[in-house]
Design an enzyme around this catalytic site. Structure first.
Site, PDB file in Angstrom:
ATOM      1  N   HIS A   1     -43.966   9.795  78.353  1.00  0.00           N
ATOM      2  CA  HIS A   1     -42.537   9.882  78.033  1.00  0.00           C
ATOM      3  C   HIS A   1     -41.734  10.587  79.117  1.00  0.00           C
ATOM      4  O   HIS A   1     -40.510  10.509  79.126  1.00  0.00           O
ATOM      5  CB  HIS A   1     -42.345  10.612  76.697  1.00  0.00           C
ATOM      6  CG  HIS A   1     -42.828   9.816  75.528  1.00  0.00           C
ATOM      7  ND1 HIS A   1     -41.986   9.181  74.645  1.00  0.00           N
ATOM      8  CD2 HIS A   1     -44.090   9.520  75.115  1.00  0.00           C
ATOM      9  CE1 HIS A   1     -42.694   8.540  73.741  1.00  0.00           C
ATOM     10  NE2 HIS A   1     -43.978   8.738  73.999  1.00  0.00           N
TER      11      HIS A   1
ATOM     12  N   ASP B   1     -35.181  13.531  84.236  1.00  0.00           N
ATOM     13  CA  ASP B   1     -35.436  13.212  82.835  1.00  0.00           C
ATOM     14  C   ASP B   1     -36.149  11.867  82.769  1.00  0.00           C
ATOM     15  O   ASP B   1     -35.751  10.935  83.478  1.00  0.00           O
ATOM     16  CB  ASP B   1     -34.088  13.115  82.087  1.00  0.00           C
ATOM     17  CG  ASP B   1     -34.177  13.556  80.630  1.00  0.00           C
ATOM     18  OD1 ASP B   1     -35.282  13.497  80.066  1.00  0.00           O
ATOM     19  OD2 ASP B   1     -33.136  13.955  80.077  1.00  0.00           O
TER      20      ASP B   1
HETATM   21  P1  ADQ Z   1     -36.522  14.999  75.257  1.00  0.00           P
HETATM   22  O1  ADQ Z   1     -36.712  15.769  76.512  1.00  0.00           O
HETATM   23  O2  ADQ Z   1     -36.591  15.780  74.018  1.00  0.00           O
HETATM   24  O3  ADQ Z   1     -37.520  13.759  75.178  1.00  0.00           O
HETATM   25  P2  ADQ Z   1     -34.211  13.119  74.805  1.00  0.00           P
HETATM   26  O4  ADQ Z   1     -34.708  11.792  75.230  1.00  0.00           O
HETATM   27  O5  ADQ Z   1     -32.779  13.344  75.139  1.00  0.00           O
HETATM   28  O6  ADQ Z   1     -35.028  14.321  75.434  1.00  0.00           O
HETATM   29  O7  ADQ Z   1     -34.388  13.248  73.246  1.00  0.00           O
HETATM   30  C1  ADQ Z   1     -33.879  14.353  72.547  1.00  0.00           C
HETATM   31  C2  ADQ Z   1     -33.755  13.999  71.065  1.00  0.00           C
HETATM   32  O8  ADQ Z   1     -33.484  15.198  70.347  1.00  0.00           O
HETATM   33  C3  ADQ Z   1     -32.619  13.041  70.784  1.00  0.00           C
HETATM   34  O9  ADQ Z   1     -33.023  12.114  69.814  1.00  0.00           O
HETATM   35  C4  ADQ Z   1     -31.503  13.956  70.240  1.00  0.00           C
HETATM   36  O10 ADQ Z   1     -30.669  13.336  69.280  1.00  0.00           O
HETATM   37  C5  ADQ Z   1     -32.296  15.067  69.600  1.00  0.00           C
HETATM   38  N1  ADQ Z   1     -31.532  16.332  69.674  1.00  0.00           N
HETATM   39  C6  ADQ Z   1     -31.119  16.986  70.779  1.00  0.00           C
HETATM   40  N2  ADQ Z   1     -30.429  18.087  70.453  1.00  0.00           N
HETATM   41  C7  ADQ Z   1     -30.400  18.142  69.120  1.00  0.00           C
HETATM   42  C8  ADQ Z   1     -29.837  19.051  68.150  1.00  0.00           C
HETATM   43  N3  ADQ Z   1     -29.156  20.166  68.509  1.00  0.00           N
HETATM   44  N4  ADQ Z   1     -30.027  18.788  66.845  1.00  0.00           N
HETATM   45  C9  ADQ Z   1     -30.718  17.695  66.470  1.00  0.00           C
HETATM   46  N5  ADQ Z   1     -31.258  16.807  67.317  1.00  0.00           N
HETATM   47  C10 ADQ Z   1     -31.111  17.022  68.617  1.00  0.00           C
HETATM   48  C11 ADQ Z   1     -38.631  13.298  75.988  1.00  0.00           C
HETATM   49  C12 ADQ Z   1     -38.303  13.050  77.454  1.00  0.00           C
HETATM   50  C13 ADQ Z   1     -37.123  12.103  77.573  1.00  0.00           C
HETATM   51  C14 ADQ Z   1     -37.413  10.804  76.826  1.00  0.00           C
HETATM   52  C15 ADQ Z   1     -37.920  11.079  75.431  1.00  0.00           C
HETATM   53  C16 ADQ Z   1     -38.425   9.815  74.747  1.00  0.00           C
HETATM   54  O11 ADQ Z   1     -38.032  14.270  78.121  1.00  0.00           O
HETATM   55  O12 ADQ Z   1     -36.825  11.819  78.931  1.00  0.00           O
HETATM   56  O13 ADQ Z   1     -36.225  10.031  76.737  1.00  0.00           O
HETATM   57  O14 ADQ Z   1     -38.983  12.024  75.429  1.00  0.00           O
HETATM   58  O15 ADQ Z   1     -39.413   9.185  75.499  1.00  0.00           O
END
Ligand code: ADQ
Length: 479
Positions: free
Chosen positions: A169, A378
């Site tokens: 991921h 990311d």
């Molecule tokens: P993350 O680094 O966690 O994921 P991201 O892809 O942006 O990053 O996903 C974050 C998730 O957490 C989103 O679904 C978002 O809605 C949720 N989230 C963030 N802040 C929140 C809050 N305050 N309250 C509730 N929910 C919140 C890792 C990798 C990424 C990759 C994903 C999926 O780092 O690059 O996109 O896995 O493969």
């Protein structure tokens, strides 16, 4: 409420991930129950898991506790125990203080400790054994992410009959960086136990193929590695996505629409709402974007009467040192900007250090005029896609780092280099002053991209390729 049954049978389709997709909840009467944690991966795999005998192998989140496998809402769950020391060394240590910074371009300094590696080996072996125990003859096993890169090989040694997939991921780093890792050969060999190794971007797959050649002297042709035992493994890109329709629907419910209006009113109806949503992580570029906004306010390019920045940061990995430091730095930066430039009832930045339900996130995405996503690196970044999916009005602008995987897909975003604060400021202003027709043109193209390439398509593409990877394949894993 979840239905439970004891000891599950073996399964045709097994997901192996660091965490189980359920959280334990204690009910008012004191009994313990499990609730599915809402996440893209669980949603995407649900039809596949329920369409046949699906099982999920993962840690249940509490240290020093061994739980028997159980069934929850028809899904077999196999909890893998971790001791307190293993949480420190395998999870907080090797996974989050060695691999995480190394794989994200070294934006924080990766630490190398031999005891952490030993714990990583031990825990990966335990996950492989759990998967080997639950997988039926000829089953498909899909291993997830950087915490479990040795599992494919360990599982193959135990169960050569299985079809094994792996998906990373996070980014797979350039070879020059990866080569710092004292256990680089072991990691590459671990991944090569899979028939199909998935990355977010083609660049990650290419980095991996180069290492397979250079470090392990493997033959590669195109995306295929030929292994000494006659097997082949493929390395390809599968950019992950979201359940776009579910986000769009949620954003259209009267509750969310009303909540979005309420948030706007609570902010004092500013002309422009900027929004940042992240796990509180040093890879996400939170400091850079807050600094950029703070300067725009201080210089008078933006007026706190007209412009507000809402930054939501989910607490994350709070026991890892770098994360503690980051939290303090952001507290200080926000305090400084609000202290220097705020007026009574008008702090330019609203900073919330907490996690919210998805409905609240959808309301925030709806309220925002400009979503600011500025990671230094990311894998993909789902927040950018969630914002786009929630914009039923076809309006709203996205400022997006070119170092997020999502930048390769959302090309109509305002793309920025988050290290270039002046460039970031210019792009935030350009997005804020763009004519409505221009914003809508960009948003239309991004919505098309996200809706055509949703999470179902991602899972389907990976599992279809995995099925082809094994010529003896018979079972239909795509549901
Ligand atoms: P993350 O680094 O966690 O994921 P991201 O892809 O942006 O990053 O996903 C974050 C998730 O957490 C989103 O679904 C978002 O809605 C949720 N989230 C963030 N802040 C929140 C809050 N305050 N309250 C509730 N929910 C919140 C890792 C990798 C990424 C990759 C994903 C999926 O780092 O690059 O996109 O896995 O493969």
């Amino acid at each position: 409420m979840a239905r439970k049954a004891p000891q599950p049978e073996r399964a045709d389709f097994v997901v192996v991930a660091n965490r189980l997709p359920v959280d334990r909840v204690v009910l008012p009467d004191g009994t313990v129950d499990w609730r599915t944690s809402p996440g893209g991966l669980v949603t995407a795999l649900e039809p596949v898991m329920h369409g046949q005998d699906g099982a999920w192998v993962g840690w249940h989140g509490a240290p020093d506790e061994t739980l028997e496998p159980f069934t929850d809402d028809g899904l077999k769950l196999v909890p893998v125990p971790l001791s307190t020391q293993e949480v420190e060394e395998y999870y907080e240590g090797f996974s989050n203080a060695t691999l995480w910074p190394l794989y994200h371009d070294g934006v924080a300094f990766p630490e190398f400790h031999r005891e952490w590696w030993d714990a990583y080996l031990t825990v990966n072996r335990r996950f492989a054994e759990a998967a080997a125990g639950i997988a039926d003859d000829g089953a498909t096993v899909w291993v997830q992410d950087y915490q479990l890169q040795l599992v494919p090989q360990m599982l193959r040694e135990r169960r050569p009959d299985l079809r094994i997939g792996f998906f990373l991921h996070i980014p797979f780093p350039p070879t020059e960086l990866f080569l710092q890792l004292p256990w680089r050969r072991e990691i590459v060999a671990g991944l090569l136990g899979a028939d199909l190794i998935g990355f977010q971007l083609p660049g990650g797959a290419q980095n991996f193929l180069r290492l397979a050649r250079g470090q392990l002297r493997m033959d590669t042709k195109g995306d295929t590695v030929r292994l000494p035992d006659g097997r082949t493994a493929r390395a390809r890109a599968y950019p992950i996505s979201i359940d776009a329709r579910a986000f769009e629907e949620m954003a259209g419910t009267p509750e969310v629409v009303q909540r979005a209006e309420q948030i706007h009113a609570d902010l004092g109806h500013p002309k422009t709402v900027f929004l940042g949503v992240d796990r509180l992580d040093y890879t996400k570029g939170i400091k850079q974007r807050i600094r950029a906004f703070g300067e725009l306010i201080a210089e008078g390019a933006l007026d706190p009467e007209d412009a507000a920045f809402v930054q939501v940061a989910t607490p994350s990995r709070e026991r890892v040192e770098e994360y503690k430091l980051l939290r303090d730095e952001i507290d200080r930066l926000v305090g400084q900007i609000n202290g220097d430039t705020g007026r009574i009832g008008r702090p330019p930045i609203t900073y919330l250090h907490s996690s919210f339900p998805r409905e609240e996130m959808a309301a925030l995405y709806t309220t925002a005029d400009i979503m600011v996503v500025t990671p230094l690196r990311d894998g993909m970044n789902l927040v950018a896609k969630e914002f786009v999916a929630c914009r039923r009005d076809g309006d709203g602008a996205l400022v997006l780092s070119e170092f997020a995987g999502a930048a390769k897909e959302l090309k109509q975003a305002y793309l920025v280099n988050p290290y270039d604060i002046n460039g970031l400021k210019a792009s935030m202003m350009e997005a804020a002053s763009a004519p409505e027709a221009e914003r809508k043109r960009r948003m239309r193209a991004m919505r098309k991209q996200v809706f055509e390439n949703d999470i179902d398509r991602w899972a389907d593409r990976f599992l279809t390729d995995l099925k082809q990877a094994d010529p003896t394949a018979e079972a239909d894993q795509t549901g």
